[in-house]
Design a protein around this motif. Sequence first.
Motif, short mmCIF file in Angstrom:
data_model
loop_
_atom_site.label_atom_id
_atom_site.label_comp_id
_atom_site.label_asym_id
_atom_site.label_seq_id
_atom_site.Cartn_x
_atom_site.Cartn_y
_atom_site.Cartn_z
N PHE A 40 0.87 -1.19 0.00
CA PHE A 40 0.00 0.00 0.00
C PHE A 40 0.90 1.24 0.00
O PHE A 40 1.85 1.34 0.77
CB PHE A 40 -0.87 0.00 1.26
CG PHE A 40 -2.16 0.75 1.12
CD1 PHE A 40 -3.36 0.06 0.94
CD2 PHE A 40 -2.19 2.13 1.14
CE1 PHE A 40 -4.57 0.76 0.80
CE2 PHE A 40 -3.38 2.83 1.01
CZ PHE A 40 -4.57 2.14 0.83
N ASN A 41 0.60 2.19 -0.85
CA ASN A 41 1.46 3.39 -1.02
C ASN A 41 2.88 2.98 -1.42
O ASN A 41 3.87 3.49 -0.87
CB ASN A 41 1.49 4.24 0.26
CG ASN A 41 0.17 4.92 0.54
OD1 ASN A 41 -0.54 5.29 -0.38
ND2 ASN A 41 -0.16 5.11 1.80
N GLY A 53 -0.81 -4.46 3.15
CA GLY A 53 -0.85 -3.14 3.79
C GLY A 53 -0.21 -3.20 5.16
O GLY A 53 0.20 -4.27 5.64
N ALA A 54 -0.16 -2.03 5.82
CA ALA A 54 0.50 -1.96 7.13
C ALA A 54 -0.18 -2.87 8.15
O ALA A 54 0.46 -3.38 9.06
CB ALA A 54 0.49 -0.52 7.62
N PHE A 55 -1.48 -3.07 7.97
CA PHE A 55 -2.22 -3.93 8.91
C PHE A 55 -1.67 -5.35 8.93
O PHE A 55 -1.74 -6.04 9.96
CB PHE A 55 -3.71 -3.94 8.51
CG PHE A 55 -4.61 -4.58 9.52
CD1 PHE A 55 -4.98 -3.90 10.67
CD2 PHE A 55 -5.11 -5.86 9.32
CE1 PHE A 55 -5.82 -4.49 11.61
CE2 PHE A 55 -5.95 -6.46 10.25
CZ PHE A 55 -6.31 -5.77 11.41
N GLU A 56 -1.14 -5.81 7.79
CA GLU A 56 -0.65 -7.19 7.68
C GLU A 56 0.82 -7.34 8.09
O GLU A 56 1.35 -8.46 8.10
CB GLU A 56 -0.82 -7.69 6.25
CG GLU A 56 -2.24 -8.06 5.85
CD GLU A 56 -3.15 -6.87 5.61
OE1 GLU A 56 -2.65 -5.80 5.19
OE2 GLU A 56 -4.36 -7.00 5.85
N CYS A 68 3.50 2.69 4.99
CA CYS A 68 3.18 4.11 4.86
C CYS A 68 1.68 4.34 4.96
O CYS A 68 0.91 3.80 4.17
CB CYS A 68 3.69 4.62 3.51
SG CYS A 68 3.23 6.33 3.21
N LEU A 69 1.30 5.12 5.97
CA LEU A 69 -0.09 5.52 6.14
C LEU A 69 -0.18 7.03 5.94
O LEU A 69 0.56 7.79 6.58
CB LEU A 69 -0.56 5.17 7.56
CG LEU A 69 -0.77 3.67 7.76
CD1 LEU A 69 -0.20 3.22 9.08
CD2 LEU A 69 -2.25 3.37 7.69
N HIS A 92 -9.98 5.20 9.61
CA HIS A 92 -9.22 4.04 9.15
C HIS A 92 -7.72 4.20 9.46
O HIS A 92 -7.07 3.28 9.92
CB HIS A 92 -9.44 3.91 7.64
CG HIS A 92 -9.32 2.51 7.12
ND1 HIS A 92 -9.15 2.23 5.80
CD2 HIS A 92 -9.35 1.33 7.74
CE1 HIS A 92 -9.07 0.91 5.64
NE2 HIS A 92 -9.20 0.36 6.81
N ILE A 114 -5.51 1.55 11.66
CA ILE A 114 -4.42 0.75 11.07
C ILE A 114 -3.08 1.13 11.70
O ILE A 114 -2.26 0.25 12.00
CB ILE A 114 -4.38 0.94 9.54
CG1 ILE A 114 -5.67 0.41 8.92
CG2 ILE A 114 -3.19 0.19 8.94
CD1 ILE A 114 -5.84 0.75 7.46
N1 INI Z 1 -2.64 0.34 4.42
C1 INI Z 1 -1.50 1.05 4.46
O1 INI Z 1 -0.42 0.47 4.57
N2 INI Z 1 -1.56 2.41 4.37
C2 INI Z 1 -2.73 3.08 4.26
O2 INI Z 1 -2.70 4.35 4.17
C3 INI Z 1 -3.95 2.36 4.23
N3 INI Z 1 -5.21 3.04 4.11
O3 INI Z 1 -5.23 4.26 4.00
O4 INI Z 1 -6.26 2.42 4.11
C4 INI Z 1 -3.88 0.94 4.30
N4 INI Z 1 -4.99 0.19 4.25
C5 INI Z 1 -4.96 -1.24 4.02
C6 INI Z 1 -4.74 -2.06 5.29
O5 INI Z 1 -3.40 -1.96 5.75
C7 INI Z 1 -5.03 -3.54 5.04
O6 INI Z 1 -4.20 -4.02 4.03
C8 INI Z 1 -6.49 -3.78 4.63
O7 INI Z 1 -7.37 -3.22 5.58
C9 INI Z 1 -6.78 -5.31 4.53
O8 INI Z 1 -6.59 -5.95 5.79
#
Ligand code: INI
Length: 147
Positions: A10-11, A43-46, A68-69, A76, A80
């Motif tokens: 992500f980003n 994404g950062a969540f993972e 990067c968020l 959201h 995260i």
């Molecule tokens: N993940 C990021 O790493 N940065 C973000 O800015 C972001 N935004 O803005 O939503 C983001 N979302 C995805 C998240 O990390 C997960 O991958 C997703 O929710 C699936 O679990």
Amino acid sequence: MRVAIVVSRFNDFVTERLLEGARAALRDAGVADTDVEVLRVPGAFEIPIAAQRIAELGRVQAVICLGCLIRGGTPHFEYIASAAAHGITAAAAATGVPMAFGVLTTNSVEEAIERAGAGPENKGREAAAAALEMAALLTGLGDGPRA
Ligand code: INI
């Protein structure tokens, strides 16, 4: 010294630059590219689950977490960012493997790009240096009780 880098897609226009900064810092410290394992996550969540799993496998002495968020108009971002920070902290505590927090949380794209430039201010570079310092510190402490 073997090191893992967990980097979110992500980003990726920012996170790929953080990855370059981290790789540069590792090379500067004498860590061979072949001793660096890169894991990409959505994404950062993972990041935390991948960081914990690679640490549990026992083949790396440190994990560098990069993401990067960029703040939007929704909660959201906060959820995260908090999940990533707490998850990485918990993964390091659970495994005993030091994990560096190179997850940007910025108000704008411009701020994110500033922190991912080619110079010493690159936060991926900083995270890699912190991870190596912590790995050396913990290795120096050894495994056993103090004599
Ligand atoms: N993940 C990021 O790493 N940065 C973000 O800015 C972001 N935004 O803005 O939503 C983001 N979302 C995805 C998240 O990390 C997960 O991958 C997703 O929710 C699936 O679990």
